[in-house]
Scaffold this motif. Structure first.
Motif, short mmCIF file in Angstrom:
data_model
loop_
_atom_site.label_atom_id
_atom_site.label_comp_id
_atom_site.label_asym_id
_atom_site.label_seq_id
_atom_site.Cartn_x
_atom_site.Cartn_y
_atom_site.Cartn_z
N ILE B 358 0.83 -1.20 0.00
CA ILE B 358 0.00 0.00 0.00
C ILE B 358 0.87 1.25 0.00
N VAL B 359 2.08 1.15 0.55
CA VAL B 359 2.96 2.31 0.56
C VAL B 359 3.36 2.66 -0.86
N PHE B 360 3.60 1.64 -1.68
CA PHE B 360 3.90 1.91 -3.08
C PHE B 360 2.70 2.54 -3.78
N GLY B 361 1.52 2.10 -3.38
CA GLY B 361 0.32 2.71 -3.96
C GLY B 361 0.21 4.18 -3.60
N VAL B 362 0.50 4.49 -2.33
CA VAL B 362 0.44 5.88 -1.89
C VAL B 362 1.45 6.71 -2.67
N PHE B 363 2.68 6.15 -2.82
CA PHE B 363 3.70 6.88 -3.56
C PHE B 363 3.27 7.06 -5.01
#
Lengths: 766, 555
Positions: B358-363
């Protein structure tokens, strides 16, 4: 061939000439050099791109920490605006024009750039009538009421309009309105002067509350009816008396639904009347709002009119709520006054307070020339600066919170550009219990948005963090015993032929997308568990018991039979037993429910007082545990398997049983590896999104009850980020949650990796 | 063996931990079989049951439909929920019937207690119609009409019906083609004209130049409008003709209902099919599922756009991740100076594999979509603003985000492959006079190609299953068109796509009719699991073969 006579060399060379060779060599070295730079650039670029993630997330979160800053200051001499002092100021969202009410009864519109007057609205008071008081409504309603000496009130709305006089040109023009008509409306039948007045716009009515000069309080509601055919406006008026207070009331404020009236008296008390049933108005509560010797200098409702801010003569600002009385003998809907918080003290007496239009913040000015920008929920004073050398008498803030205008005692107008984008964010707002409007005590709540502008966003990270830890804890509780035990068994006791099947099975387990685990948990496991709740408890006891029973029975078999089955096949023998036992337990579950729990264990839980949600932490624990088991398993198995063989052999040679060797020698040696496996598994459990999204109720509750749901940081991001306004506080808080997840998992994984490297070094030393 | 000795030997503990492993293995096997059984069962033509049910108020109603689920519960629970169970019953069984017929029944799924049902019969003439709109229809065919006149009834009805269904299906296809392609083309032309006009405004074209341009635009617009008129007439004519065929059916409760034949996709007499017929029907269902488009808010129909979207996204992701991953791995292993800094970098790169997706999604959302996409829009597509072209989640950003996500996987795998190549081979090549780059390009990389392939396959498997970041950067519930089609530039990187994993989430949890959608979720999950298993088992076998190969070489 015939040329051999021409060529003097006995053996012709097929290699290229020396020149060609030299050229080729140069080309090759150039290519090598170029490749080196390209690879360096590409590889370095990739590494940089990966660090970019952290840097970008951090940069998006950084603005949250900024307070408010005053970016620019312009001073307008109000010579064009006349000699009168301004008593109430206004701004519009485009920052082009300003509004100013004076005590002589004028509403002035002027251009902010140069102070040029655009329009003046005169109250046209009759002879002999003077203005005795001034009151205001919510900033959004833009209502101001003048109380007159003949018992009437003049209600004005300082509206402005957006016009497009020509293509691509935008102009703001003054558009003052008189919601109750151009003539003053009667407030007091007896015609007594109004010494304090409050006005508010409810959905259909305009309410005016006023104190007459001999101390009577009255509430009047006006409704404007427009006749359908003629378009004539008729104002319907209803009046009720309000119980008087023994001290003279100086400031009055009405709530937006016209159910509450609060006032401040000369002795420093805050007074609250319940006027929800106007013909039965009650003085509900009084509270001392100041210290001895102080007076209340201003009283204003914040946006939404759920809480009020009190300013004192010694520069103190406090926020007061109306809190519901929850005691046994109180009636329904009885409220009392409670002081919620204080803000940073101003150096001088507070002269004016103005709330923001769409947030729970306010600006305040004092008589020492200071401007304070404060915010309610996060208890923050974002800025407190001196902007003038003399006293400030009035202040206002723009509807989009980027401008503040203040008037000094000598009539100068200061127009300040401010940056105040994220006042809601503070360490206390995220991590402490906050007393939110309308609640009885401080609580931890996450409720980021709702439908209306008057909603107070609640940004506590505590429920989300506790939810994340709760989910991870139950997942680890389920996964750790199974994974570590399985790893020890596979590495140490299992027959080698089976290992070739077990390892790929576990790798398949790891490869399964978490979407599938999540949907099975939410759509199949959760209803199944709810209908067969006894199975949870019976398997916890029944399965280990059945293992022991089978083990004992197997040990009793004659030696000849046992020798037929090679060692290390326990797992395979137990698999059908597990299937049989679980099937049996599921089949008898309804019987158990009927026998012990009146037919429904789920209902029994509710009767006993344990809250049970269908999608709860138990379901998440099982599903997420399933996802985490292969991670822990592979690393732990690797650690146990590579323990140097001579340690095991030495222990066995000294007469220890296999089990004693495992527990006293192998495990202790491999414990760093197992520890690192658990840490990596925990990191994975913390960051898991899809399973949690699908298998919990996604409600941000704060408890450790295994039968209730939760909301985790990752699921919160997935649900809320697509729907937030870009670059708003909510947006940046979600980025902060992402940053926290990133940092936490990165840290946990790095520690685990370091531990593992040390373990490898230790093994090579043994 | 005595009990105490046995316990002391540690044997029971060995059995316990063996049991723990057994539990894990059973869970995996159980999960896969659950998905397989329920997924495959979705396509099998289930028998149609005719029975009479006694309702709560005592009235009788006929039920014709399929049995969707069965439950055995304590009778007390059902009594508490208001059901009528005989007093002496301890357990009660109830059945979930899918009775369809949404235009008549208020609910298309109903529960009935076994005790409230009469005997079950399986009439051979009972028919289930799979329809384009409105879900399934269960009934008994009475007669076939064309333009109000009787065409067939009785024994000839069935073959006539099938032939009319196929001819109407052709008409439906023609209508669809006119709407999607021809009228779509005209719409696109009109949109282009509008954008050209906005471009004129944007570039401040005035005066005679502008009036010339406007005249041309108006002329083209008139042409397109004329074309549209012709097409509209044609389509209306076809639609009228399509609706002429009508099948009249009798429901189980003796109501007559008319269904336009063009609305019928398939008609089957499930009870009359032999094993061969059922198998053929089964295969047909699977084919339609994999190649068809979704209907009824994703609760019916096929998942082709999801498969297509997943495949396209994964292809673009591979194109992005392979060169960069390989380049980074070569850099880390061959060209960077070995030391503590490099060790730290390597550990960091490995750890990125463990960062939540999800962190990659946020980025991806913040940096790629809003920052980069917004700049691209401002630079290249200003006339379309404020409607974003690239400044909104789409195919390209989804692929880029997943490429970033799976980069560590490829780097790790490639590095492992490079490390396995014995130093002797490298040194031999250098000794023969090759430069470092030539050694890499001609010797090392070909030898480690299988490892790169493994890494790529693992990356693809992970990308096919990751959903969390995609929810933020480009996947939608229902995409209006495929990202690859016949118009220039053929691959539309700004379009939104559907994805298998997201489809599971959406159909399972954001569906208006959960009971109807549930079998579809299992079928989609089965497809995804099969895909991922194939990819992973391929990667595992390649890797194992590789290990064997290099173990002999390196030892």
């Amino acid at each position: 061939m015939d040329d051999s006579a021409v060529n003097s060399d006995p053996r012709p060379s097929h290699l290229p000439s020396a020149d060609a060779m030299a050229r080729r060599r140069r080309r090759r070295y150039l290519a090598d050099g170029a490749a080196r730079w390209m690879v360096r650039a590409g590889g370095g670029g990739v590494v940089i791109a990966l660090t970019l993630i952290f840097v970008y997330l951090f940069s998006e979160v950084l603005p949250l920490m900024r307070g408010a800053s005053i970016e620019s200051t312009t001073t307008l001499e109000s010579s064009e605006l006349g000699e009168d002092t301004g008593v109430y100021l206004g701004l519009e969202r485009y920052g082009e024009i300003g509004m100013r009410y004076t005590l002589s009864g004028e509403l002035q519109y002027f251009r902010l750039g140069d102070g040029a007057m655009l329009e003046t609205v005169d109250l046209n008071l009759a002879d002999g009538v003077t203005i005795t008081s001034i009151g205001n409504g919510e900033p959004r309603s833009r209502l101001v009421a003048f109380g007159l000496s003949d018992g009437r009130a003049m209600v004005i709305r300082h509206q402005s309009q957006l016009t497009f006089p020509s293509e691509g040109v935008r102009e703001i023009v003054p558009a003052p309105e008189f919601p109750l008509g151009r003539d003053p409306v009667v407030v007091d039948d007896a015609g007594r002067a109004l010494t304090a007045v409050a006005v508010q716009q409810a959905r259909d009515d305009t309410g005016v509350a006023a104190l007459t000069e001999d101390g009577d309080l009255t509430l009047v509601r006006y409704r404007v009816r427009t006749a359908l055919l003629t378009g004539e406006q008729e104002i319907q008026r209803q009046q009720w008396p309000v119980p008087a207070h023994d001290q003279p009331v100086i400031h009055l404020q009405l709530s937006a639904n016209l159910w509450n009236l609060i006032g401040a008296d000369a002795a420093g008390n805050l007074v609250y009347w319940d006027i929800a049933r106007p013909n039965n108005a009650v003085l509900r509560d009084t509270a001392v709002a100041v210290r001895p010797g102080e007076q209340i200098t201003d009283l204003e409702y914040l946006n939404g009119t759920f809480s009020a801010v009190v300013g004192t003569s010694q520069g103190r600002l406090s926020q007061w709520f109306l809190v519901r009385d929850e005691s046994e003998d109180a009636g329904d809907n009885v409220f009392y006054l409670a002081r919620a918080r204080e803000f940073r003290r101003h150096p001088g007496a507070i002269t004016d307070i103005r709330p923001e239009y769409n947030r729970k913040g306010f600006v305040a000015v004092d008589d020492q020339g200071h401007l304070g920008i404060h915010y309610g929920t996060s208890s923050r004073t974002l800025a407190l600066e001196s902007i003038a050398d003399e006293a400030l008498v009035a202040v206002t803030v723009s509807p989009v919170n980027n401008q503040v205008m203040a008037e000094t005692a000598s009539g100068e107008l200061k127009v300040l550009g401010i940056w105040n984008e994220h006042p809601e964010a503070s360490l206390g707002a995220f991590w402490n219990q906050v007393w939110y409007e309308g609640r009885s005590n401080p609580e931890y709540v996450w409720q980021a948005s709702s439908g209306s502008d008057s909603f107070e966003p609640k940004y506590s990270m505590v429920p989300l963090t506790v939810g994340t830890l709760k989910a991870a804890f139950f997942a680890m509780l389920f996964a750790m015993p199974l994974a570590i035990a399985g790893a020890i068994y596979t590495a140490y006791f299992m027959a080698p032929q089976i290992r070739g099947y077990v390892k790929p099975t576990i790798e398949v387990m790891e490869a399964l997308p978490t979407v599938i685990l999540g949907f099975l948990a939410g759509l199949w496991l959760a209803p199944f568990l709810e209908d067969h709740l006894p199975v949870v408890f019976t398997t916890l006891v029944g399965l280990p018991l059945s293992f022991l029973v089978i083990a004992f029975a197997y040990a009793q078999l004659p030696r000849a039979w046992r020798v037929r089955v090679p060692a290390g096949w326990e797992a395979v023998i137990l698999m059908p037993i597990i299937g049989l036992v679980v099937w049996t337990l599921v089949s008898i579950s309804p019987m158990i429910e009927i026998a012990f729990f009146d037919g429904s264990m789920r209902q029994w839980f509710t009767d006993v007082g344990i809250t049970y949600d269908q999608r709860n932490a138990l379901v998440v624990g099982i599903a997420m545990g399933f996802a985490v088991i292969p991670t822990i398993f592979s690393i732990a198995e690797d650690a146990v398997f590579t323990v140097p063989k001579h340690l095991t052999q030495g222990s066995l040679a000294l007469g220890a049983t296999r089990w004693q060797t495992v527990t006293r020698v192998v495990l202790l040696t491999a414990s760093p590896g197992i520890f690192s496996a658990v840490m990596i598994g925990f990191g994975r459990a913390v960051g898991e999104t899809m399973i949690v999204l699908m298998a919990t109720g996604n409600s941000p509750v704060l408890n450790f009850n295994i039968f209730e749901g939760m909301r985790t940081l990752s699921a919160n991001i997935a649900v809320e980020l697509p729907e937030t306004a870009v670059n708003s506080t909510h947006f940046r808080i979600l980025f902060m949650a992402g940053l926290v997840l990133f940092a936490m998992t990165f840290l946990v994984n790095t520690i685990a990796e370091i531990v593992r490297q040390r373990l490898r070094a230790r093994y090579s030393n043994l | 063996m005595k009990f105490k000795t046995w316990v002391k030997s540690g044997d029971p503990w060995i059995w316990m931990i063996g049991g723990a492993l057994g539990i894990s293995l059973i869970m995996v096997v159980g999960l896969l079989s659950l998905i397989a059984v329920r997924g495959f069962a979705h396509f099998w033509p289930s028998p149609l049951v005719l029975t009479t049910a006694t309702l709560e108020d005592g009235s009788l109603t006929q039920i014709l439909g399929e049995v969707a689920e069965q439950e055995t519960l304590p009778a007390q629970r059902i009594r508490e929920a208001g059901g009528d169970v005989p007093e002496d019953a301890v357990l009660a069984t109830r059945y979930l019937f899918k009775i369809g017929n949404r235009e008549i029944n208020s609910r298309d799924f109903v529960w009935h207690l076994e005790s409230a049902l009469s005997e079950w019969t399986y009439p051979e003439e009972a028919v289930v119609l799979e329809r384009r709109k409105g879900g399934n229809f269960y009934g008994f065919p009475v007669r076939l009409q064309y333009d109000g006149e009787l065409v067939a009834e009785g024994d000839v009805l069935w073959p006539e019906l099938q032939s009319m269904i196929s001819s109407k299906a052709e008409l439906a296809e023609q209508i669809q083609r006119i709407e999607d392609q021809e009228i779509g083309r005209i719409n696109k032309g009109l949109e282009e004209l509008r954008l050209i006009e906005r471009g004129l405004d944007y570039n401040n074209v005035v005066g005679s130049e502008r009036s010339e341009a406007m005249a041309e635009l108006d002329a083209r617009r008139a042409e397109l409008d004329a074309d549209y008129e012709v097409l509209r007439q044609e389509r209306n004519r076809l639609q009228q003709e399509a609706r002429r065929g009508v099948l009249v059916l009798r429901t189980a409760n003796d109501e007559n209902v008319s269904v336009a034949v063009v609305d019928i996709i398939k008609a089957s007499r499930n009870n009359a099919m032999g094993l061969g017929g059922k198998l053929a029907f089964y295969g047909g269902n699977i084919k339609d599922f994999l190649t068809g488009f979704p209907r009824e808010a994703n609760t019916e129909g096929g998942i082709f756009p999801a498969i297509f979207g997943t495949v396209t996204m994964v292809l673009i992701m591979s194109v992005l991740v392979t060169p960069f991953g390989v380049l980074a791995a070569i850099y880390l292993r061959e060209y960077a100076t070995q030391g503590p800094v490099l060790k730290a970098i390597r550990v960091s790169v490995y750890n990125l594999a463990g960062v939540p997706s999800i962190v990659f999604g946020v980025f991806g959302l913040g940096f790629f979509v809003y920052l980069m996409g917004g700049s691209i829009d401002a630079l290249f597509f200003p006339e379309r603003l404020p409607a974003p072209t690239f400044g909104t989640p789409g195919l390209f950003w989804a692929s880029l985000t997943l490429a970033l996500l799976t980069l560590p996987v490829v780097i790790v795998s490639t590095e492992e492959g490079l490390a396995r190549i014995p130093r002797t081979i490298r040194e031999g090549s250098l000794a023969l006079g090759a430069t470092k780059w030539e050694t890499l390009w001609k010797v090392v990389i070909p030898l480690s190609a299988p490892a790169m392939m493994t890494g790529l396959i693992l990356a693809v498997a992970r990308a096919a299953g990751e959903v969390a970041p995609l929810m933020l950067v480009g996947v939608v519930k229902l995409a209006p068109s495929l990202p690859v089609d016949g118009e220039f530039p053929y691959v539309h990187l700004e379009r939104k796509i559907m994805h298998l994993g997201f489809h599971i989430y959406d159909v399972g949890f954001q569906s208006p009719n959960v009971e109807a959608a549930r079998p579809l979720v299992y079928a989609t999950a089965l497809t995804l699991v099969v895909l991922i298993l194939i990819l992973n088992l391929t990667a595992i076998s390649i890797r194992n073969r590789l290990r064997e190969k290099y173990r002999s070489q390196g030892d």
